[in-house]
Design a protein around this motif. Structure first.
Motif, short mmCIF file in Angstrom:
data_model
loop_
_atom_site.label_atom_id
_atom_site.label_comp_id
_atom_site.label_asym_id
_atom_site.label_seq_id
_atom_site.Cartn_x
_atom_site.Cartn_y
_atom_site.Cartn_z
N HIS A 13 51.88 37.94 37.98
CA HIS A 13 50.55 38.36 37.50
C HIS A 13 50.19 39.74 38.03
O HIS A 13 49.48 40.50 37.37
CB HIS A 13 49.48 37.32 37.88
CG HIS A 13 49.23 37.15 39.33
ND1 HIS A 13 49.87 36.22 40.11
CD2 HIS A 13 48.41 37.83 40.17
CE1 HIS A 13 49.44 36.29 41.35
NE2 HIS A 13 48.57 37.27 41.42
N ARG A 25 46.24 34.83 31.78
CA ARG A 25 46.20 33.38 31.59
C ARG A 25 47.09 32.96 30.44
O ARG A 25 47.15 33.67 29.44
CB ARG A 25 44.77 32.96 31.25
CG ARG A 25 43.83 33.18 32.37
CD ARG A 25 42.40 33.22 31.90
NE ARG A 25 41.74 34.31 32.58
CZ ARG A 25 40.64 34.90 32.13
NH1 ARG A 25 40.11 34.52 30.99
NH2 ARG A 25 40.09 35.86 32.81
N ALA A 51 39.97 31.97 42.58
CA ALA A 51 40.88 33.07 42.24
C ALA A 51 40.21 34.04 41.28
O ALA A 51 40.64 34.24 40.15
CB ALA A 51 42.16 32.51 41.61
N SER A 53 39.95 37.15 41.11
CA SER A 53 40.65 38.40 40.80
C SER A 53 39.70 39.60 40.79
O SER A 53 38.97 39.80 41.73
CB SER A 53 41.37 38.21 39.45
OG SER A 53 42.18 39.30 39.16
N GLU A 73 38.39 34.91 46.29
CA GLU A 73 39.62 35.66 46.02
C GLU A 73 40.27 36.03 47.34
O GLU A 73 39.58 36.47 48.27
CB GLU A 73 39.32 36.91 45.19
CG GLU A 73 40.43 37.91 45.06
CD GLU A 73 41.71 37.38 44.46
OE1 GLU A 73 42.78 37.63 45.07
OE2 GLU A 73 41.65 36.70 43.41
N LYS A 74 41.59 35.88 47.44
CA LYS A 74 42.30 36.11 48.71
C LYS A 74 42.67 37.57 48.94
O LYS A 74 42.65 38.07 50.06
CB LYS A 74 43.56 35.24 48.70
CG LYS A 74 44.31 35.20 50.01
CD LYS A 74 45.41 34.16 50.01
CE LYS A 74 46.63 34.59 49.23
NZ LYS A 74 47.79 33.70 49.41
N LYS A 75 43.00 38.28 47.84
CA LYS A 75 43.57 39.62 47.99
C LYS A 75 42.48 40.67 48.24
O LYS A 75 41.62 40.89 47.36
CB LYS A 75 44.33 39.96 46.71
CG LYS A 75 45.46 40.90 46.91
CD LYS A 75 46.37 40.95 45.70
CE LYS A 75 47.31 42.11 45.91
NZ LYS A 75 47.28 43.04 44.81
N GLY A 100 38.34 34.87 50.48
CA GLY A 100 38.64 33.58 51.07
C GLY A 100 39.84 32.93 50.42
O GLY A 100 40.47 33.50 49.53
N ASP A 101 40.15 31.71 50.89
CA ASP A 101 41.35 31.00 50.46
C ASP A 101 40.96 29.70 49.76
O ASP A 101 40.19 28.90 50.32
CB ASP A 101 42.22 30.68 51.70
CG ASP A 101 43.62 30.24 51.31
OD1 ASP A 101 44.56 30.56 52.05
OD2 ASP A 101 43.73 29.58 50.26
N ILE A 102 41.50 29.48 48.58
CA ILE A 102 41.13 28.27 47.82
C ILE A 102 41.62 26.99 48.50
O ILE A 102 41.23 25.89 48.11
CB ILE A 102 41.64 28.34 46.37
CG1 ILE A 102 43.16 28.51 46.33
CG2 ILE A 102 40.93 29.43 45.60
CD1 ILE A 102 43.75 28.45 44.96
N GLU A 118 41.11 29.36 36.58
CA GLU A 118 42.05 29.77 35.54
C GLU A 118 43.29 30.41 36.16
O GLU A 118 43.18 31.30 36.99
CB GLU A 118 41.37 30.73 34.57
CG GLU A 118 40.21 30.10 33.81
CD GLU A 118 39.83 30.89 32.57
OE1 GLU A 118 38.98 31.79 32.71
OE2 GLU A 118 40.43 30.65 31.50
N ALA A 119 44.45 29.89 35.72
CA ALA A 119 45.76 30.47 36.11
C ALA A 119 45.92 30.53 37.62
O ALA A 119 46.37 31.53 38.17
CB ALA A 119 45.90 31.87 35.51
N ILE A 120 45.55 29.48 38.30
CA ILE A 120 45.77 29.45 39.74
C ILE A 120 46.39 28.12 40.20
O ILE A 120 47.29 28.15 41.04
CB ILE A 120 44.47 29.77 40.54
CG1 ILE A 120 44.76 29.84 42.03
CG2 ILE A 120 43.37 28.77 40.25
CD1 ILE A 120 45.65 30.95 42.47
C1 LIG Z 1 47.10 34.73 37.97
S1 LIG Z 1 45.76 35.45 38.77
C2 LIG Z 1 44.43 34.68 37.90
C3 LIG Z 1 43.20 35.41 38.04
C4 LIG Z 1 41.99 34.94 37.23
N1 LIG Z 1 41.59 33.60 37.57
C5 LIG Z 1 42.25 35.06 35.75
O1 LIG Z 1 42.31 34.04 35.08
O2 LIG Z 1 42.36 36.20 35.24
C6 LIG Z 1 45.75 34.67 40.32
C7 LIG Z 1 44.74 35.22 41.34
O3 LIG Z 1 44.66 34.28 42.41
C8 LIG Z 1 44.56 34.96 43.66
N2 LIG Z 1 45.03 33.99 44.68
C9 LIG Z 1 46.30 33.53 44.84
N3 LIG Z 1 46.34 32.61 45.84
C10 LIG Z 1 45.05 32.49 46.32
C11 LIG Z 1 44.44 31.70 47.35
N4 LIG Z 1 45.16 30.85 48.09
N5 LIG Z 1 43.12 31.82 47.55
C12 LIG Z 1 42.37 32.67 46.79
N6 LIG Z 1 42.89 33.46 45.79
C13 LIG Z 1 44.21 33.36 45.57
C14 LIG Z 1 45.47 36.15 43.45
O4 LIG Z 1 45.19 37.16 44.37
C15 LIG Z 1 45.10 36.54 42.00
O5 LIG Z 1 43.98 37.39 41.97
#
Ligand SMILES: C[S@@+](CC[C@H](N)C(=O)[O-])C[C@H]1O[C@@H](n2cnc3c(N)ncnc32)[C@H](O)[C@@H]1O
Length: 257
Positions: A13, A25, A51, A53, A73-75, A100-102, A118-120
């Motif tokens: 991604h 997604r 997540a 983003s 969002e983690k990043k 933070g971390d999901i 979505e997409a996580i």
């Molecule tokens: C595939 S993207 C999806 C983003 C958004 N939900 C979308 O549908 O466009 C995944 C996102 O999840 C974040 N992410 C990955 N692992 C995570 C975690 N453990 N906690 C929080 N965010 C995380 C990544 O940094 C990235 O921004």
């Protein structure tokens, strides 16, 4: 580490985001629209987005439905960009992005009318999915709705996971409809609605619909002119095409009761 080597190891991604893609997604914008219809958000209601983003979804929800959104969002760079996008949209009173971390949703105060992911979840291992879903259940108000959009593997789950992991550099574990549903029910989330459809992440006709003509041409330009991105995109596309029959998107709406 050079940009080029970064692209060799970055999660799929992030490669697509580097090419300029906003929608990361499997079912694209159309699938997301279905989720939003199922939600039927009312002004003032609260949404926890996992997540988040760059904050695009949070901004769209706040603007369209007048809801209050907390995004996790983690990043750090994505958090910074999301906060800039929210400030530019003048929505700081309605949206908060938490770095933070999901896996630690218990660190987020309060309960919400909705949780959106979505997409996580696809990118998590089976125990990881179970842990996050338990956290989601606890963050939902009684009768609250969990809305998710993920990758479906109608068959050959293990084989697909193994080959996907190689090209997207993340241990993605897409599941069949039955296994997604069982995973939710085992976490105490009652599945109310399910919709599946074709996987369209690298489908150019879908990209025009999702990203618009101008942005799609920019994405195609980046793919054609930047070799490290092109190499990764072609690798991902090869596996997506190989499992074209099996791969799809899945939308789920689940509640706590
Ligand atoms: C595939 S993207 C999806 C983003 C958004 N939900 C979308 O549908 O466009 C995944 C996102 O999840 C974040 N992410 C990955 N692992 C995570 C975690 N453990 N906690 C929080 N965010 C995380 C990544 O940094 C990235 O921004």
């Amino acid at each position: 580490m050079t940009k080029s080597t970064l692209m060799q190891t970055a999660p799929g991604h992030e490669v697509l985001a580097a090419a300029g893609k906003k929608y990361l997604r499997p079912g694209g914008r159309i699938a997301t629209e279905q989720l939003l219809q199922w939600a039927n958000f009312q002004p003032g209601e609260t949404v926890l987005e996992l997540a988040a983003s760059f904050g695009y979804s949070a901004i769209a929800l706040a603007q369209r439905y007048g809801v209050k959104v907390v995004g996790v969002e983690k990043k750090p760079e994505s958090v910074r960009q999301a906060r800039d996008n929210i400030r530019a949209a003048n929505l700081e009173n309605q949206i908060e992005i938490i770095e933070g971390d999901i896996f630690h949703l218990d660190a987020i105060p309060g309960q919400f009318d909705y949780v959106l992911a979505e997409a996580i979840l696809t990118m998590q291992s089976p125990p990881g999915k179970a842990k996050i879903l338990a956290g989601i259940r606890d963050r939902l108000k009684p009768g609250g709705k969990f809305l998710s959009h993920d990758l479906l593997a109608r068959d050959n789950e293990e084989q697909i996971s193994a080959e996907l992991a190689q090209v997207i550099r993340v241990n993605a574990t897409p599941l069949s409809e039955a296994n997604w549903t069982n995973t939710y029910e085992s976490a105490g989330l009652h599945v109310e609605k399910v919709q599946t459809g074709a996987m369209s992440l690298l489908n150019f006709r879908q990209m025009f619909q999702d990203e618009g003509v101008f942005n799609t041409l920019r994405i195609l330009g980046n793919i054609l002119t930047r070799e490290p991105i092109r190499k990764r995109v072609l690798e991902m596309r090869r596996v997506f095409n190989k499992y074209n029959e099996e791969l799809g998107y899945i939308l789920i709406c689940a509640t706590t009761q």
